[in-house]
Design an enzyme around this catalytic site. Structure first.
Site, short mmCIF file in Angstrom:
data_model
loop_
_atom_site.label_atom_id
_atom_site.label_comp_id
_atom_site.label_asym_id
_atom_site.label_seq_id
_atom_site.Cartn_x
_atom_site.Cartn_y
_atom_site.Cartn_z
N LYS A 64 0.80 -1.22 0.00
CA LYS A 64 0.00 0.00 0.00
C LYS A 64 0.84 1.28 0.00
O LYS A 64 0.40 2.30 -0.54
CB LYS A 64 -0.96 0.00 1.20
CG LYS A 64 -2.09 -1.00 1.08
CD LYS A 64 -3.09 -0.82 2.22
CE LYS A 64 -4.25 -1.81 2.10
NZ LYS A 64 -5.29 -1.57 3.11
N ASP A 115 -10.06 3.04 2.26
CA ASP A 115 -10.20 2.40 3.57
C ASP A 115 -10.92 3.29 4.57
O ASP A 115 -11.83 2.86 5.29
CB ASP A 115 -8.84 2.01 4.13
CG ASP A 115 -8.26 0.76 3.49
OD1 ASP A 115 -9.04 -0.07 2.99
OD2 ASP A 115 -7.02 0.62 3.47
#
Length: 280
Positions: A71, A107
């Site tokens: 990420k 997220d």
């Protein structure tokens, strides 16, 4: 699914990816929305990440998801970040826009949508303790701070990492750091406790990120883990009368926001939820 020469690829980059439910969910989304695309999970070791990203660009992927451990590492290989991904410093969704790879982080907004949908929790004047200081903690804490949390405590095993994140949060709200096992007083002050660590995830389901006696009945206890759906942390919270919130909703909503970026369409949340709930 009828795959033709017009079918375009989507995918997931991670290492490992065998646990992922994204292919089941997102292939069904493509079917429901009538989009000629197919979604596959790709296990890519960190040494090959650059080549994988360039391959997806060359092969004209619509986009792809990014999971642990890529990420943060993927950012140098992208052309652009949206504002949220830049603030968080991590990417979990990439859109290929005419050959330009644009990174997003869904997220935080996925977590907030789930929290509000399932608990109707208001962040105004509320104190939040976040367990962990990794990528998920950054996404969730920054989103909660921007959404109105009055104060955020970051509790982490390595206090220096907690301090680093608290410094970032200071741009948006009052924030401070504490060592994970010294967080009792901070949790006692808090209205919302969020576990962003992997402690309690299957198969290690008998452990908790903090002792049960750190919890209190006025807390809303939230755990990002969704396997198992009820962690020992959530079960312990229920036993003392605290409210709880599991991680399945975040998984669904962060995927739904990715769908919005890729297709400019509203994701079929109910069908996506049914797929997950029917999975063993």
């Amino acid at each position: 699914m009828n795959i033709t020469a017009n079918t375009r690829p989507l995918g997931l980059l991670g290492y490992p990816v065998t646990h992922s439910k994204s292919p089941q969910i997102l292939n069904e989304v493509c079917r429901i929305l009538g989009i000629p695309a197919t979604y596959m999970a790709y296990s890519v070791c960190p040494d090959h990440l650059k080549e994988a990203v360039n391959g997806m660009r060359v092969l004209n992927f619509i986009g792809f998801n990014v999971t642990i451990p890529h990420k943060v590492a993927i950012i140098p290989y992208l052309d652009e970040l949206d504002e949220t991904a830049e603030e968080i410093g991590a990417v979990n969704t990439v859109l290929n826009k005419d050959g330009k790879l644009i990174g997003y982080n869904t997220d935080g907004v996925g977590y907030l949508r789930s929290l509000q949908e399932e608990t109707a929790f208001s962040l105004k004047n509320k104190i939040v303790t976040i367990l962990g200081a990794g990528g998920a903690a950054r996404a969730v804490s920054i989103t909660l701070a921007k959404a109105g949390a009055a104060k955020v405590f970051i509790a982490n095993r390595t206090q220096s990492k907690a301090e680093e994140l608290a410094n970032v949060l200071g741009t948006f709200t009052s924030a401070s750091a504490v060592a994970l096992l010294q967080a009792h007083e901070k949790i006692a002050e808090s209205h919302l406790l969020v576990n962003t660590t992997s402690i309690g995830m299957s198969p290690h389901t008998e452990v908790m990120p903090v002792p049960a006696d750190y919890l209190h009945p006025k807390l809303l206890v939230s755990d990002l883990i969704y396997r198992p759906e009820e962690t020992k942390l959530l079960l312990s919270a229920k036993q003392i009368g605290a409210r709880t919130h599991g991680g399945l909703g975040m998984l669904l909503h962060q995927a739904a926001v990715a769908v919005e970026h890729w297709f400019n369409e509203t994701a079929p949340i109910l069908q996506m939820r049914a797929i997950l709930e029917n999975e063993d």
